[in-house]
Design a protein around this motif. Structure first.
Motif, PDB file in Angstrom:
ATOM      1  N   PHE A  70       0.960  -1.147  -0.042  1.00 33.14           N
ATOM      2  CA  PHE A  70      -0.146   0.058  -0.017  1.00 33.14           C
ATOM      3  C   PHE A  70       0.967   1.234   0.123  1.00 33.14           C
ATOM      4  O   PHE A  70       0.462   2.294  -0.508  1.00 33.14           O
ATOM      5  N   SER A  71       2.038   1.186   0.713  1.00 32.19           N
ATOM      6  CA  SER A  71       2.829   2.470   0.808  1.00 32.19           C
ATOM      7  C   SER A  71       3.682   2.938  -0.315  1.00 32.19           C
ATOM      8  O   SER A  71       3.753   3.838  -0.738  1.00 32.19           O
ATOM      9  N   ARG A  72       3.315   1.881  -1.569  1.00 34.10           N
ATOM     10  CA  ARG A  72       3.823   2.139  -2.829  1.00 34.10           C
ATOM     11  C   ARG A  72       2.920   3.051  -3.690  1.00 34.10           C
ATOM     12  O   ARG A  72       3.343   3.557  -4.755  1.00 34.10           O
ATOM     13  N   ARG A  73       1.744   3.160  -3.195  1.00 31.38           N
ATOM     14  CA  ARG A  73       0.473   3.867  -3.770  1.00 31.38           C
ATOM     15  C   ARG A  73       0.956   5.240  -3.574  1.00 31.38           C
ATOM     16  O   ARG A  73       0.812   5.921  -2.536  1.00 31.38           O
ATOM     17  N   ASP A  74       0.588   6.042  -4.666  1.00 27.21           N
ATOM     18  CA  ASP A  74       0.746   7.784  -4.573  1.00 27.21           C
ATOM     19  C   ASP A  74      -0.264   8.181  -3.628  1.00 27.21           C
ATOM     20  O   ASP A  74      -1.716   7.620  -3.518  1.00 27.21           O
ATOM     21  N   GLY A  75       0.007   8.788  -2.529  1.00 29.64           N
ATOM     22  CA  GLY A  75      -0.970   9.409  -1.629  1.00 29.64           C
ATOM     23  C   GLY A  75      -1.176   8.710  -0.566  1.00 29.64           C
ATOM     24  O   GLY A  75      -1.859   9.266   0.457  1.00 29.64           O
ATOM     25  N   TYR A  76      -0.414   7.591  -0.221  1.00 30.25           N
ATOM     26  CA  TYR A  76      -0.812   6.570   0.960  1.00 30.25           C
ATOM     27  C   TYR A  76      -0.030   7.501   2.191  1.00 30.25           C
ATOM     28  O   TYR A  76      -0.926   7.365   3.146  1.00 30.25           O
ATOM     29  N   TYR A  77       1.207   7.896   2.055  1.00 27.67           N
ATOM     30  CA  TYR A  77       1.548   8.651   3.246  1.00 27.67           C
ATOM     31  C   TYR A  77       1.362  10.307   2.933  1.00 27.67           C
ATOM     32  O   TYR A  77       2.108  10.665   1.775  1.00 27.67           O
ATOM     33  N   VAL A  78       0.686  10.656   3.478  1.00 29.85           N
ATOM     34  CA  VAL A  78       0.050  12.335   3.316  1.00 29.85           C
ATOM     35  C   VAL A  78       0.925  13.295   4.054  1.00 29.85           C
ATOM     36  O   VAL A  78       1.036  13.145   5.243  1.00 29.85           O
ATOM     37  N   GLN A  79       1.434  14.347   3.322  1.00 23.95           N
ATOM     38  CA  GLN A  79       2.267  15.275   4.106  1.00 23.95           C
ATOM     39  C   GLN A  79       1.824  16.258   4.711  1.00 23.95           C
ATOM     40  O   GLN A  79       2.079  16.678   5.717  1.00 23.95           O
ATOM     41  N   ASP A  80       0.417  16.432   4.426  1.00 22.59           N
ATOM     42  CA  ASP A  80      -0.180  17.642   4.923  1.00 22.59           C
ATOM     43  C   ASP A  80      -1.597  17.197   5.187  1.00 22.59           C
ATOM     44  O   ASP A  80      -2.413  17.080   4.481  1.00 22.59           O
ATOM     45  N   LYS A  81      -1.653  17.077   6.526  1.00 27.48           N
ATOM     46  CA  LYS A  81      -3.185  16.623   7.096  1.00 27.48           C
ATOM     47  C   LYS A  81      -3.774  17.605   8.154  1.00 27.48           C
ATOM     48  O   LYS A  81      -3.111  18.232   8.602  1.00 27.48           O
ATOM     49  N   TYR A  82      -5.049  17.653   8.052  1.00 25.91           N
ATOM     50  CA  TYR A  82      -5.845  18.783   8.945  1.00 25.91           C
ATOM     51  C   TYR A  82      -5.433  18.576  10.128  1.00 25.91           C
ATOM     52  O   TYR A  82      -5.172  19.355  11.032  1.00 25.91           O
ATOM     53  N   GLU A  83      -5.298  17.414  10.699  1.00 26.88           N
ATOM     54  CA  GLU A  83      -5.043  16.988  12.153  1.00 26.88           C
ATOM     55  C   GLU A  83      -3.794  17.212  12.595  1.00 26.88           C
ATOM     56  O   GLU A  83      -3.278  17.461  13.788  1.00 26.88           O
TER      57      GLU A  83
END
Length: 290
Positions: A70-83
């Motif tokens: 899953f981590s190889r998918r674009d956007g799985y680790y998001v740099q900018d989150k509301y929280e």
């Protein structure tokens, strides 16, 4: 099987789905074979009557290989989150001396803090651990305790969530703070835009607002604050509107109506974002240990 969070025996059976359909969706949408994570023909979703958490009693958690894929998918680790921004403001108020992030991925949140706070992390993805090492972010060690422990989009992945939180409480200093952000099952986005990753082996539970507040009672903590993310431009308003368009687009008129609806959606998008009271992906709570 008792509720994995509060051990209550009473539950409501919300739904049941064939496992082969779930496996097929994962293969079709994510190119991942999840068949090894299921041991039954059907997957049942229950809701605890006491703490209101929804849980899958028979599904299994994804393993390291599953999350690495899953981590190889674009956007799985998001740099900018509301929280992230929400908790950073709270950190300015509480000024903890030591911080632990649970399941921190590639360390995007700790990047904001590592140069001036004592920070550590837990992470199971080997590729992400190598990135953390390159950033100088150390992993947690047995016996270490912290003033603030935070988790972003982690608790919904944990099947034995009660055991997990009991372990976590042992890592928290007296009067220490615990923050968690999870998908909001009552949000407009999640209710209207179905994703198979909201089921095992990816998500093992759905945590409502009532459940977040119940944590204070179950683990002797004080509620400091709660937030629910608004639906932002990059959080899926267009996806919600697309799903609503499908309800009205049928038969020979579907293609024409879809084109018209897309034009209206793009023209009115800024107005809709400000005027329709929609909730986004996540919500969370900040608690203090008694």
């Amino acid at each position: 099987m008792a509720c994995p969070l509060c051990n209550a025996e009473k539950y409501i059976k919300l739904s049941e789905e064939r496992v082969d359909n779930i496996v097929l969706r994962y293969k079709k949408m994510y190119k991942i074979d999840t068949s090894k994570f299921f041991t039954t023909e059907k997957l049942e979703l229950r809701q605890c009557v006491d703490c209101r958490m929804e849980y899958y009693p028979y599904g299994q958690e994804g393993d390291a290989d599953f999350y690495e894929a899953f981590s190889r998918r674009d956007g799985y680790y998001v740099q900018d989150k509301y929280e992230y921004k929400w908790l950073l403001r709270k950190i300015c108020e509480i000024n903890p001396q030591s911080i632990l992030e649970i399941g921190c991925g590639e360390g995007y949140f700790l990047d904001h803090l590592k140069d001036s706070f004592e920070v550590r992390a837990t992470e199971h993805n080997p590729a992400a651990i190598e990135i953390l090492k390159s950033k100088g972010i150390e992993l947690d060690e047995d016996g270490k305790t912290y003033d603030l422990i935070c988790s972003f989009q982690v608790m919904e992945h944990v099947k034995e969530i009660g055991d997990f939180l009991n372990w976590l409480m042992g890592k928290l200093n007296p009067q220490g703070y615990f923050f968690c952000a999870v998908p909001n099952p009552d949000s407009t986005l999640i209710q209207e835009v179905f994703q198979p990753i909201d089921m095992p082996p990816h998500h093992m539970n759905h945590i409502h607002k009532e459940t977040l507040y119940k944590l204070s009672e179950l683990f002797s903590m004080e509620v400091i604050d709660y937030f629910a993310e608004p639906l932002r431009t990059n959080s899926g308003l267009q996806n919600v509107l697309k799903e609503r368009e499908k309800v009205y687009a049928h038969g020979l008129w579907r293609g024409m109506l879809n084109k018209f609806a897309r034009g209206v959606r793009m023209a009115l998008f800024p107005v809709l974002l400000e005027t329709i009271p929609l909730t986004g992906h996540s919500h969370g709570i900040l608690l203090r240990k008694n």
